[in-house]
Design an enzyme around this catalytic site. Sequence first.
Site, PDB file in Angstrom:
ATOM      1  N   SER A   1       0.833  -1.208   0.000  1.00 35.02           N
ATOM      2  CA  SER A   1       0.000   0.000   0.000  1.00 35.02           C
ATOM      3  C   SER A   1       0.864   1.253   0.000  1.00 35.02           C
ATOM      4  O   SER A   1       0.572   2.219  -0.705  1.00 35.02           O
ATOM      5  CB  SER A   1      -0.912   0.025   1.237  1.00 35.02           C
ATOM      6  OG  SER A   1      -1.816  -1.049   1.203  1.00 35.02           O
TER       7      SER A   1
ATOM      8  N   PHE B   1      -2.778  10.588  -1.166  1.00 33.98           N
ATOM      9  CA  PHE B   1      -3.799  10.839  -2.186  1.00 33.98           C
ATOM     10  C   PHE B   1      -5.128  10.995  -1.465  1.00 33.98           C
ATOM     11  O   PHE B   1      -5.642  10.021  -0.889  1.00 33.98           O
ATOM     12  CB  PHE B   1      -3.812   9.639  -3.136  1.00 33.98           C
ATOM     13  CG  PHE B   1      -4.717   9.738  -4.321  1.00 33.98           C
ATOM     14  CD1 PHE B   1      -4.265  10.303  -5.513  1.00 33.98           C
ATOM     15  CD2 PHE B   1      -6.007   9.241  -4.278  1.00 33.98           C
ATOM     16  CE1 PHE B   1      -5.087  10.348  -6.636  1.00 33.98           C
ATOM     17  CE2 PHE B   1      -6.835   9.295  -5.390  1.00 33.98           C
ATOM     18  CZ  PHE B   1      -6.364   9.851  -6.574  1.00 33.98           C
TER      19      PHE B   1
ATOM     20  N   GLU C   1     -13.910  10.753   1.390  1.00 32.81           N
ATOM     21  CA  GLU C   1     -14.308  11.624   2.502  1.00 32.81           C
ATOM     22  C   GLU C   1     -15.131  10.827   3.504  1.00 32.81           C
ATOM     23  O   GLU C   1     -15.624   9.739   3.172  1.00 32.81           O
ATOM     24  CB  GLU C   1     -15.112  12.808   1.952  1.00 32.81           C
ATOM     25  CG  GLU C   1     -14.271  13.654   1.002  1.00 32.81           C
ATOM     26  CD  GLU C   1     -15.004  14.914   0.549  1.00 32.81           C
ATOM     27  OE1 GLU C   1     -16.186  15.102   0.902  1.00 32.81           O
ATOM     28  OE2 GLU C   1     -14.350  15.714  -0.156  1.00 32.81           O
TER      29      GLU C   1
ATOM     30  N   SER D   1     -17.780   5.147  -1.734  1.00 32.87           N
ATOM     31  CA  SER D   1     -18.053   4.578  -3.055  1.00 32.87           C
ATOM     32  C   SER D   1     -18.579   5.631  -4.025  1.00 32.87           C
ATOM     33  O   SER D   1     -18.548   5.420  -5.239  1.00 32.87           O
ATOM     34  CB  SER D   1     -19.075   3.442  -2.932  1.00 32.87           C
ATOM     35  OG  SER D   1     -18.523   2.382  -2.187  1.00 32.87           O
TER      36      SER D   1
ATOM     37  N   LEU E   1      -7.022   5.861  -9.643  1.00 30.73           N
ATOM     38  CA  LEU E   1      -7.469   4.649  -8.943  1.00 30.73           C
ATOM     39  C   LEU E   1      -7.287   3.422  -9.828  1.00 30.73           C
ATOM     40  O   LEU E   1      -6.932   2.346  -9.353  1.00 30.73           O
ATOM     41  CB  LEU E   1      -8.940   4.780  -8.538  1.00 30.73           C
ATOM     42  CG  LEU E   1      -9.254   5.778  -7.427  1.00 30.73           C
ATOM     43  CD1 LEU E   1     -10.728   5.704  -7.068  1.00 30.73           C
ATOM     44  CD2 LEU E   1      -8.415   5.504  -6.185  1.00 30.73           C
TER      45      LEU E   1
ATOM     46  N   GLU F   1     -10.080   1.137  -2.599  1.00 35.02           N
ATOM     47  CA  GLU F   1      -9.912   1.314  -4.052  1.00 35.02           C
ATOM     48  C   GLU F   1     -11.052   0.649  -4.823  1.00 35.02           C
ATOM     49  O   GLU F   1     -10.844   0.024  -5.856  1.00 35.02           O
ATOM     50  CB  GLU F   1      -8.574   0.739  -4.508  1.00 35.02           C
ATOM     51  CG  GLU F   1      -7.414   1.243  -3.702  1.00 35.02           C
ATOM     52  CD  GLU F   1      -6.606   2.298  -4.427  1.00 35.02           C
ATOM     53  OE1 GLU F   1      -6.918   2.610  -5.579  1.00 35.02           O
ATOM     54  OE2 GLU F   1      -5.671   2.824  -3.805  1.00 35.02           O
TER      55      GLU F   1
END
Lengths: 389, 264
Positions: free
Chosen positions: A96, A134, A138, A143, A244, A368
């Site tokens: 990660s 990055f 929020e 999603s 992403l 992600e």
Amino acid sequence: MKDFVALDYFNMEELYTDEEKAVRNSVRDFVSNQFMPGIEHHFEECTFPTELIPRLAALGVFGSNLPEEYGCAGINNVAYGLVMQELERGDSGLRSFVSVQGGLAMFAIYSFGTEEQKQEWLPQMAEGKKIGCFGLTEPDYGSDPGGMITTAKKTDKGYVLNGAKMWITNGTMADIAVVWAKLDGRVRGFLVEKGTPGFSSKETKGKFSLRASDTSELILADCEIPAANLLPESDGLVSPLACLSSARYGIAWGVLGAAMDCYHRALTYAKERKQFDKPIAGFQLVQRKLVWMASEITKAQLLAYRLGRMKDEGQAKFNHVSMAKRNNCAMALECARLARDIMGANGITSEYHVIRHMLNLESVKTYEGTHDIHALIIGQDLTGEAAFR
Amino acid sequence: MKAIVFVKEVPETPEGVSVSENGQVQAAGGGNFLTDPIDPFAIETALQLKDAKGGEVHAVTAGNSRAEKILKEALAMGVDNSYLVADDAIEGSDPNAIARVLAGAAKKIGDYDLLVTGDRAADDNASIVTAALAQLLDIPVLTFVSEIREFDADAMKIRVVRTLENGRQVVEATLPAVISVVKGIHEPRYPSLLGIRKASKREVPTWSLADIGVDPATVGAAGSPTKIRSLDPPPAPSGVEMITGSAEEMAATLVQRIMDKKVL
């Protein structure tokens, strides 16, 4: 524990070039010798092994598929995938860290930044002298990132940012944050440097997963940045989603490493552990679990490999990445659970490692793009109908 | 500073080693080959001298085209040039004959200050090539080097620490010299991804015996007086002893074992 032996049931080795194999072997040796001795301690203490950052940089893993002109290694996407595989064989937190540094932060600057921004940041990030994060997700928009409420307002000097970002890997240690905010209602990317007034971060506590990884909240309270910190080529939600897609590609490979490690450990254990006067590997129910793991890992290896070749040929689309990320994460998590099961009570201890992978993979399956959201992305591609709108 | 490192490919497992019909160590068919595990230490030693003093580092091996892979690994670690000596006449060479080939390569590269090898190869454990090289080139040899204390190419002087079974020696020699290094002299660097990518695109020059001025009659089976009769794998590590009895008995036995092994 015996040295790691990679499952290669369908002779994938023949498909890789000598260069790709050499890249993998170098990272594999690094992870075995430099990272593995400390991972139990770091997972227990909830710390990232920052002392390894210069050595990871010397190895060249940060932004390794970006061009050499920016201080990066410029390897192809299959070699990049193998790097991710080997890092996550160590720990999802290690992969990660490298994914966010390269696949998200550096990729965003490379794709949407000015030449000056690229020259300023990318070489330093490749050298590990500057760490990036990055900020897209929020607290109330995971999603559905397009609903974000973080805003940017134009001022005489630049932009003022307000809002908060959650679940940000490397958030506290980062020198530079790529922050996504709405400027006049449109999502744009901004570079926010550590120490900018109004910008702060707070480490997320109480995690049972990705413990050897910095996860933080970013807070932007009237945070003013220079006009030159806008990523000018970013325009709309499609820009962070492109980042992403780059990082998800790495995950599709990375989780293979975790699954292969779990399989190796479970197989070794099953051959050594005796019950009822014979190794438990000789029992049908244990063999069934091992066969499931070996079969699914092999299928996932072929999926990742094909995706990598398509990416190098410019054929891979985001829906292909979604399928590989979704399939391989679910596969890896199930492998970790089965490995834990084969190891019985021993499987719950850090010494046997598989429960660490299992706990990590719960996050990796979710971040992600969750398993379900990726189903909807693929579903939309197959049917032409968007189920999430 | 100009250093030449001699590297070697060895079978991946001890089972991959056998004795050929003409009495030389050879690889059994079908197995994988790797860089000898000692070689990265030799390469690192030369690269650290280059980092400190400037100069250039070359890597050489004798073998067939398959050995190009280990030379590219040396390039990926950071050596400046790699050379392969490949010639059918080399087949069946004993360590002396191999040293003759490597000495020829060293002369062709020329103007070297230091030749570096591992202390022993993983396949035959012979430790002959280093000394034979020194003899053929008529330069000093320092074996089992665990530390380079001083290296001065201008003053033509090297001072090293040799680690032996019964202690350590600090010795000096004039340059040029041959040294063999032991594991642990340095931590070898990992080939960087950029280094690997660049190395994969490099051509490795291949030299024949004629290219390096070595008479084919002096190598291969004809030039190899040493014949190996048999080869046995190293003994397996001794097993674990389970101590039984009461707590007092087990403690007494354990203490006795420790004393017997002279651990304390």
